[in-house]
Design a protein around this motif. Structure first.
Motif, PDB file in Angstrom:
ATOM      1  N   PRO A 179      -3.191   3.489 -10.638  1.00 17.28           N
ATOM      2  CA  PRO A 179      -2.769   2.150  -9.725  1.00 17.28           C
ATOM      3  C   PRO A 179      -1.933   1.155 -10.531  1.00 17.28           C
ATOM      4  CG  PRO A 179      -5.178   2.002 -10.764  1.00 17.28           C
ATOM      5  CD  PRO A 179      -4.654   3.346 -10.956  1.00 17.28           C
TER       6      PRO A 179
ATOM      7  N   LEU B 149      -2.607  -2.527   1.017  1.00 20.36           N
ATOM      8  CA  LEU B 149      -3.082  -2.329  -0.462  1.00 20.36           C
ATOM      9  C   LEU B 149      -2.086  -3.307  -1.187  1.00 20.36           C
ATOM     10  CD1 LEU B 149      -3.603   1.389  -0.886  1.00 20.36           C
ATOM     11  CD2 LEU B 149      -5.438  -0.196  -0.720  1.00 20.36           C
TER      12      LEU B 149
ATOM     13  N   LEU C 135      -3.313  -4.862  -4.773  1.00 23.45           N
ATOM     14  CA  LEU C 135      -2.716  -3.984  -5.954  1.00 23.45           C
ATOM     15  C   LEU C 135      -2.059  -5.084  -6.890  1.00 23.45           C
ATOM     16  CD1 LEU C 135      -2.555  -1.103  -6.842  1.00 23.45           C
ATOM     17  CD2 LEU C 135      -0.139  -1.126  -5.588  1.00 23.45           C
TER      18      LEU C 135
ATOM     19  N   TYR D 115     -13.515   2.550 -10.718  1.00 17.45           N
ATOM     20  CA  TYR D 115     -13.522   1.991  -9.304  1.00 17.45           C
ATOM     21  C   TYR D 115     -14.866   1.588  -9.156  1.00 17.45           C
ATOM     22  CZ  TYR D 115      -8.777   3.558  -8.353  1.00 17.45           C
ATOM     23  OH  TYR D 115      -7.520   3.843  -8.486  1.00 17.45           O
TER      24      TYR D 115
ATOM     25  N   PHE E 253     -11.474  -6.166  -3.941  1.00 10.62           N
ATOM     26  CA  PHE E 253     -10.627  -4.859  -3.941  1.00 10.62           C
ATOM     27  C   PHE E 253     -11.356  -4.043  -2.748  1.00 10.62           C
ATOM     28  CE2 PHE E 253     -10.101  -6.671  -8.045  1.00 10.62           C
ATOM     29  CZ  PHE E 253      -8.931  -6.871  -8.072  1.00 10.62           C
TER      30      PHE E 253
ATOM     31  N   ILE F 173      -8.587  -0.927  -1.798  1.00 10.84           N
ATOM     32  CA  ILE F 173      -8.561   0.018  -2.891  1.00 10.84           C
ATOM     33  C   ILE F 173      -9.666   0.758  -3.223  1.00 10.84           C
ATOM     34  CG2 ILE F 173      -8.259   0.119  -5.479  1.00 10.84           C
ATOM     35  CD1 ILE F 173      -6.303  -2.125  -5.467  1.00 10.84           C
TER      36      ILE F 173
END
Length: 538
Positions: free
Chosen positions: A441, A453, A457, A479, A487, A490
């Motif tokens: 990412p 996103l 991001l 994650y 987030f 994501i």
């Protein structure tokens, strides 16, 4: 006079549930009062039950089965206490004795049911899941459809388990397979809008544009408000690409020679003894099986290593192999051995359970880069064969034959192989951006990311602590530690990517287990028992 012993009466398994009787040392014993019925006749057993234990008639279905288990447990406990007093040193041996022939089968059923219950409870928490399907025919000519599921919950925990084994006794068209898959998903109470993808082996019934299983599944998901992608097993496609390099002028003589040596018992024994006498590196040549993924490379490598010994043996048999004295043919053999070895390394890296799609795709991209390197090195005026050890050995053995002139042809063949890889893996190339965004990412420009996103991001790129975590932690743990509210999009992308299958490796592995369990001496194994065995096996 009629004798009871000559009538051939025997204990019936259904008497256990119906009358609470069992068989102990050829005696019909009541589990409730431990009395013995003299003759194996249902009339006698039924009369004993109705006259003394008719109060148990109120127990039906599951309650009756549970009562049977309790009574058997009491019997076991009584036997074990008796053993402790009489011969305590034999206690463990008695503990391992089963009461009846169906005990093992019943325990397998119970374990399978428990695994299914656990999977059902986990399925409630899945945010996304995908399925892998493959179909094969067992020894009784029943089509068995394996359905595996890979699900991800909100904590990024990945579960990869056998969803179901559906037995098809009629046709195996796309719509027939769809009915079976739908039944399995609905039985597990999984929502269709959470399906992110389906992967198959590429058979026409699986990937047909209008009525294939993948198409029907994706259409069903769209109807339920979701979106799923269709993928062709990455390992199957790699094997098909490997077959693009036919080199029949090499393979046919090699296979003919192997079959000549191994097809007749006398010749095979003599060849093995010949290798033993001269203390060769290997003891035998290997058969080639076109179905097995690594067979071609293994057979070629063994033949190449024993080429001199094979030539000498064939001379003694009056069947000389002229190709073994042709430098150009030997160079082609060496090249085929080397490139097949590289393909086998790729195939092995693609195998394994719980492999994420980004890991498999990275192996594929790395191999594509290797092919470009091979092309450049073999196209040079002075070819570099450092990564082709067998070819290099042949070139060094025949320096006067100018074999290096053939390397341009080998470079062209590798270029054709690279083109075949690019053509076949278009389904994975279509999601390459999502894979890159998931796996790296911090290397993706926010402007190139999907609209939903981009803002998250940017936040991710500007957080130095998260950048450090990405370098230190595994991708799943990274994650898992992301803030859920900050987030959200994501994390959603990460869960979708983690839920995708990259191959049908588990299906192929389970089919091997199926053939091992349902073999030529166990063809009467029922479909339900086969399902239970495979559920436990996987």
């Amino acid at each position: 006079r009629r004798k009871v012993d000559s009538e051939g009466c025997c204990f019936q398994d259904r008497w256990k549930v119906e009358y609470f009787f069992t068989e102990i040392r050829n005696h019909c014993v009541c589990l409730i009062c431990q009395e013995t019925v003299a003759v194996y006749k249902e009339f006698n057993v039924k009369r004993h039950y109705q006259s003394r234990h008719s109060t148990y008639d109120k127990l039906t279905g599951h309650d009756r089965s549970e009562k049977l288990k309790q009574l058997e447990a009491v019997l076991i406990e009584c036997v074990m206490k008796m053993v402790e007093n009489i011969c305590p040193e034999k206690k463990q041996e008695f503990a391992n004795i089963c009461l009846a022939r169906n005990t093992v089968a019943r325990r397998i059923e119970e374990i399978s049911s428990d695994i299914k219950r656990q999977l059902t409870s986990k399925g409630v928490d899945f945010d996304f899941f995908s399925i892998a399907c493959d179909e094969s025919t067992d020894l009784s000519d029943t089509a068995q459809l394996l359905i595996f599921m890979r699900g991800v919950d909100d904590e990024m925990n990945v579960t990869e388990e056998l969803l179901d084994l559906q037995s098809l006794t009629d046709q195996t068209r796309g719509k027939d397979l769809f009915v079976s898959v739908s039944s399995a998903i609905d039985d597990m109470k999984l929502p269709w809008n959470k399906v992110t993808g389906i992967i198959t082996d590429g058979a026409p019934a699986m990937v047909g544009e209008r009525s294939g299983l993948s198409t029907l599944i994706c259409n069903k998901v769209i109807e339920e408000g979701g979106k799923a992608i269709k993928l062709h097993c990455i390992i199957h496609q790699q094997v098909l690409c490997a077959k693009h390099l036919k080199y029949d002028h090499v393979m046919k003589p090699v296979l003919k020679t192997i079959n000549f040596i191994r097809s007749k018992a006398l010749c095979h024994r003599q060849f093995k003894q010949f290798l033993l006498d001269i203390q060769a590196e290997y003891e035998d040549v290997l058969y080639h099986n076109d179905v097995r993924w690594l067979s071609r490379g293994s057979a070629l490598q063994r033949f190449y290593s024993l080429r001199k010994e094979i030539g000498e043996f064939l001379e003694t048999k009056g069947q000389p192999m002229r190709e073994l004295s042709d430098p150009i043919w030997l160079a082609d053999l060496g090249f085929l051995v080397d490139i097949t070895k590289h393909l086998n390394v790729l195939n092995t890296s693609l195998q394994g359970k719980d492999a994420a799609v980004n890991q498999l795709y990275s192996h594929l991209k790395a191999f594509g880069t290797k092919l470009q390197l091979f092309i450049r090195q073999l196209s040079q005026t002075q070819p570099n064969t450092i990564h082709f050890s067998a070819l290099q050995e042949i070139m060094n053995s025949f320096p006067q034959d100018n074999i290096s002139a053939q390397t341009s042809r080998y470079a062209a063949d590798i270029a054709s192989l690279a083109g075949e890889f690019k053509r076949r893996f278009q389904d994975f190339a279509a999601i390459e951006k999502e894979i890159s965004l998931f796996s790296s990412p911090f290397s993706v420009d926010p402007e190139d990311a999907p609209d939903q996103l981009q803002l998250e991001l940017i936040e991710l790129h500007c957080d130095s602590e998260l950048r450090s975590r990405h370098q230190q932690l595994s991708l799943v743990n990274f994650y898992r530690q992301l803030d859920k509210s900050r987030f959200q999009e994501i994390r959603t992308l990460a869960k979708k990517m983690l839920s995708l299958f990259g191959s049908t490796y588990m299906c192929e592995k389970t089919f091997s287990a199926m053939n091992f369990n349902k073999n030529r001496v166990r063809t009467r194994l029922s479909d339900s028992h086969l399902r239970d065995i495979l559920r436990i096996k996987t």
